[in-house]
Design a protein around this motif. Structure first.
Motif, PDB file in Angstrom:
ATOM      1  N   ASP A  26      -5.156   3.290   7.645  1.00  0.00           N
ATOM      2  CA  ASP A  26      -5.103   2.277   6.590  1.00  0.00           C
ATOM      3  C   ASP A  26      -5.437   2.875   5.216  1.00  0.00           C
ATOM      4  O   ASP A  26      -5.332   2.168   4.199  1.00  0.00           O
ATOM      5  CB  ASP A  26      -6.088   1.140   6.886  1.00  0.00           C
ATOM      6  CG  ASP A  26      -5.712   0.348   8.121  1.00  0.00           C
ATOM      7  OD1 ASP A  26      -6.628   0.022   8.901  1.00  0.00           O
ATOM      8  OD2 ASP A  26      -4.519   0.058   8.315  1.00  0.00           O
TER       9      ASP A  26
ATOM     10  N   SER B 279       1.739  -3.474  11.627  1.00  0.00           N
ATOM     11  CA  SER B 279       0.605  -2.552  11.720  1.00  0.00           C
ATOM     12  C   SER B 279      -0.730  -3.200  11.370  1.00  0.00           C
ATOM     13  O   SER B 279      -1.783  -2.644  11.697  1.00  0.00           O
ATOM     14  CB  SER B 279       0.845  -1.347  10.811  1.00  0.00           C
ATOM     15  OG  SER B 279       1.007  -1.758   9.469  1.00  0.00           O
ATOM     16  N   VAL B 280      -0.709  -4.361  10.705  1.00  0.00           N
ATOM     17  CA  VAL B 280      -1.966  -4.988  10.286  1.00  0.00           C
ATOM     18  C   VAL B 280      -2.178  -6.371  10.908  1.00  0.00           C
ATOM     19  O   VAL B 280      -3.233  -6.974  10.703  1.00  0.00           O
ATOM     20  CB  VAL B 280      -2.070  -5.096   8.747  1.00  0.00           C
ATOM     21  CG1 VAL B 280      -1.842  -3.736   8.104  1.00  0.00           C
ATOM     22  CG2 VAL B 280      -1.124  -6.133   8.182  1.00  0.00           C
ATOM     23  N   LYS B 281      -1.206  -6.853  11.671  1.00  0.00           N
ATOM     24  CA  LYS B 281      -1.332  -8.181  12.273  1.00  0.00           C
ATOM     25  C   LYS B 281      -2.572  -8.259  13.141  1.00  0.00           C
ATOM     26  O   LYS B 281      -2.850  -7.356  13.927  1.00  0.00           O
ATOM     27  CB  LYS B 281      -0.094  -8.499  13.111  1.00  0.00           C
ATOM     28  CG  LYS B 281       1.080  -9.005  12.316  1.00  0.00           C
ATOM     29  CD  LYS B 281       2.261  -9.324  13.231  1.00  0.00           C
ATOM     30  CE  LYS B 281       3.461  -9.771  12.407  1.00  0.00           C
ATOM     31  NZ  LYS B 281       4.654  -9.984  13.264  1.00  0.00           N
TER      32      LYS B 281
ATOM     33  N   ARG C  83       0.836  -1.194   0.000  1.00  0.00           N
ATOM     34  CA  ARG C  83       0.000   0.000   0.000  1.00  0.00           C
ATOM     35  C   ARG C  83       0.873   1.247   0.000  1.00  0.00           C
ATOM     36  O   ARG C  83       2.008   1.224   0.458  1.00  0.00           O
ATOM     37  CB  ARG C  83      -0.965   0.017   1.198  1.00  0.00           C
ATOM     38  CG  ARG C  83      -0.293   0.171   2.563  1.00  0.00           C
ATOM     39  CD  ARG C  83      -1.337   0.030   3.657  1.00  0.00           C
ATOM     40  NE  ARG C  83      -0.743   0.185   4.986  1.00  0.00           N
ATOM     41  CZ  ARG C  83      -1.414  -0.015   6.118  1.00  0.00           C
ATOM     42  NH1 ARG C  83      -2.685  -0.396   6.098  1.00  0.00           N
ATOM     43  NH2 ARG C  83      -0.801   0.152   7.290  1.00  0.00           N
TER      44      ARG C  83
ATOM     45  N   ARG D 264      -5.563  -8.019  12.148  1.00  0.00           N
ATOM     46  CA  ARG D 264      -6.697  -7.339  11.518  1.00  0.00           C
ATOM     47  C   ARG D 264      -6.870  -7.742  10.051  1.00  0.00           C
ATOM     48  O   ARG D 264      -7.999  -7.800   9.555  1.00  0.00           O
ATOM     49  CB  ARG D 264      -6.505  -5.820  11.588  1.00  0.00           C
ATOM     50  CG  ARG D 264      -6.396  -5.266  12.992  1.00  0.00           C
ATOM     51  CD  ARG D 264      -6.420  -3.734  12.989  1.00  0.00           C
ATOM     52  NE  ARG D 264      -5.288  -3.162  12.264  1.00  0.00           N
ATOM     53  CZ  ARG D 264      -5.417  -2.318  11.235  1.00  0.00           C
ATOM     54  NH1 ARG D 264      -6.612  -1.963  10.803  1.00  0.00           N
ATOM     55  NH2 ARG D 264      -4.322  -1.826  10.638  1.00  0.00           N
ATOM     56  N   PHE D 265      -5.766  -7.985   9.368  1.00  0.00           N
ATOM     57  CA  PHE D 265      -5.805  -8.321   7.942  1.00  0.00           C
ATOM     58  C   PHE D 265      -5.443  -9.791   7.752  1.00  0.00           C
ATOM     59  O   PHE D 265      -4.626 -10.339   8.496  1.00  0.00           O
ATOM     60  CB  PHE D 265      -4.803  -7.480   7.155  1.00  0.00           C
ATOM     61  CG  PHE D 265      -5.136  -6.020   7.024  1.00  0.00           C
ATOM     62  CD1 PHE D 265      -6.155  -5.426   7.761  1.00  0.00           C
ATOM     63  CD2 PHE D 265      -4.423  -5.228   6.145  1.00  0.00           C
ATOM     64  CE1 PHE D 265      -6.459  -4.078   7.641  1.00  0.00           C
ATOM     65  CE2 PHE D 265      -4.706  -3.881   6.002  1.00  0.00           C
ATOM     66  CZ  PHE D 265      -5.725  -3.312   6.753  1.00  0.00           C
TER      67      PHE D 265
ATOM     68  N   TYR E 159      -3.939   0.362  -2.564  1.00  0.00           N
ATOM     69  CA  TYR E 159      -3.466  -0.993  -2.306  1.00  0.00           C
ATOM     70  C   TYR E 159      -3.110  -1.666  -3.634  1.00  0.00           C
ATOM     71  O   TYR E 159      -3.929  -1.672  -4.567  1.00  0.00           O
ATOM     72  CB  TYR E 159      -4.526  -1.787  -1.554  1.00  0.00           C
ATOM     73  CG  TYR E 159      -4.587  -1.408  -0.095  1.00  0.00           C
ATOM     74  CD1 TYR E 159      -5.118  -0.185   0.305  1.00  0.00           C
ATOM     75  CD2 TYR E 159      -4.098  -2.270   0.891  1.00  0.00           C
ATOM     76  CE1 TYR E 159      -5.158   0.176   1.642  1.00  0.00           C
ATOM     77  CE2 TYR E 159      -4.137  -1.917   2.230  1.00  0.00           C
ATOM     78  CZ  TYR E 159      -4.662  -0.696   2.598  1.00  0.00           C
ATOM     79  OH  TYR E 159      -4.689  -0.334   3.929  1.00  0.00           O
TER      80      TYR E 159
ATOM     81  N   MET F   2      -9.666  -7.256   5.137  1.00  0.00           N
ATOM     82  CA  MET F   2      -9.260  -6.190   6.053  1.00  0.00           C
ATOM     83  C   MET F   2     -10.396  -5.919   7.030  1.00  0.00           C
ATOM     84  O   MET F   2     -11.484  -5.511   6.614  1.00  0.00           O
ATOM     85  CB  MET F   2      -8.916  -4.918   5.272  1.00  0.00           C
ATOM     86  CG  MET F   2      -7.874  -5.137   4.182  1.00  0.00           C
ATOM     87  SD  MET F   2      -7.354  -3.615   3.382  1.00  0.00           S
ATOM     88  CE  MET F   2      -8.877  -3.133   2.579  1.00  0.00           C
TER      89      MET F   2
ATOM     90  N   TYR G 267       2.956 -10.747   7.758  1.00  0.00           N
ATOM     91  CA  TYR G 267       2.220  -9.491   7.836  1.00  0.00           C
ATOM     92  C   TYR G 267       3.076  -8.375   8.418  1.00  0.00           C
ATOM     93  O   TYR G 267       3.934  -8.614   9.273  1.00  0.00           O
ATOM     94  CB  TYR G 267       0.979  -9.657   8.717  1.00  0.00           C
ATOM     95  CG  TYR G 267      -0.017 -10.649   8.197  1.00  0.00           C
ATOM     96  CD1 TYR G 267       0.035 -11.983   8.580  1.00  0.00           C
ATOM     97  CD2 TYR G 267      -1.018 -10.252   7.313  1.00  0.00           C
ATOM     98  CE1 TYR G 267      -0.882 -12.897   8.083  1.00  0.00           C
ATOM     99  CE2 TYR G 267      -1.938 -11.170   6.820  1.00  0.00           C
ATOM    100  CZ  TYR G 267      -1.857 -12.485   7.211  1.00  0.00           C
ATOM    101  OH  TYR G 267      -2.766 -13.396   6.717  1.00  0.00           O
TER     102      TYR G 267
ATOM    103  N   LEU H 236     -10.819  -1.680  10.317  1.00  0.00           N
ATOM    104  CA  LEU H 236     -10.058  -0.678   9.566  1.00  0.00           C
ATOM    105  C   LEU H 236      -9.925   0.620  10.349  1.00  0.00           C
ATOM    106  O   LEU H 236     -10.830   1.023  11.089  1.00  0.00           O
ATOM    107  CB  LEU H 236     -10.708  -0.433   8.217  1.00  0.00           C
ATOM    108  CG  LEU H 236     -10.424  -1.524   7.176  1.00  0.00           C
ATOM    109  CD1 LEU H 236     -11.431  -1.485   6.045  1.00  0.00           C
ATOM    110  CD2 LEU H 236      -9.011  -1.379   6.634  1.00  0.00           C
TER     111      LEU H 236
ATOM    112  N   VAL I 120       2.351  -4.930   2.992  1.00  0.00           N
ATOM    113  CA  VAL I 120       1.263  -5.201   3.927  1.00  0.00           C
ATOM    114  C   VAL I 120       1.262  -6.675   4.326  1.00  0.00           C
ATOM    115  O   VAL I 120       1.215  -7.008   5.509  1.00  0.00           O
ATOM    116  CB  VAL I 120      -0.094  -4.816   3.314  1.00  0.00           C
ATOM    117  CG1 VAL I 120      -1.242  -5.220   4.229  1.00  0.00           C
ATOM    118  CG2 VAL I 120      -0.145  -3.324   2.992  1.00  0.00           C
TER     119      VAL I 120
END
Length: 115
Positions: free
Chosen positions: A89, A62-64, A38, A66-67, A93, A82, A59, A85, A48
């Motif tokens: 974010d 910052s996204v572990k 992203r 959640r994504f 992408y 995702m 991952y 959010l 990401v």
């Protein structure tokens, strides 16, 4: 001709969810490592999530949690689910396919998260 086509972007409120598909063509999909990157305005493009040909995933911190990245080799597709959010974010992408020196990019899909 290699094509990676992202879709599923849009505007969502904070706390919401989006699922981004990426359809690949022109490559032997199941031997490629697939990834989502992203790029936010004024920032560098960042990794990401990745998924290898054996479906091992990785991952960004910052996204572990959640994504989730997944792939369907029968459909030549990779997905980014995702959840939860956050405004940070917000970015374009990009789907990426990589194997050895071969590296391909999609054109990107915009995700905007409002607070």
């Amino acid at each position: 001709q290699v094509q990676l086509v992202e879709s599923g972007g849009g505007l969502v409120q904070a706390g919401g969810s989006l699922r981004l598909p990426c359809a690949a063509s022109g490559i032997v999909f199941d031997i490629y490592t697939m990834a989502w990157y992203r790029q936010a305005p004024g920032k560098q493009r960042e990794l990401v999530a990745t998924i290898t040909s054996r479906s091992s995933t990785n991952y960004a911190d910052s996204v572990k949690g959640r994504f989730t990245i997944s792939r369907d080799n029968a459909k030549n597709a990779v997905y980014l689910q995702m959840n939860s959010l956050k405004p940070e974010d917000t970015a374009v992408y990009y789907c990426n396919a990589q194997r050895s020196v071969l590296n391909y990019w999609g054109r990107g899909t915009q995700v905007t998260v409002s607070s």
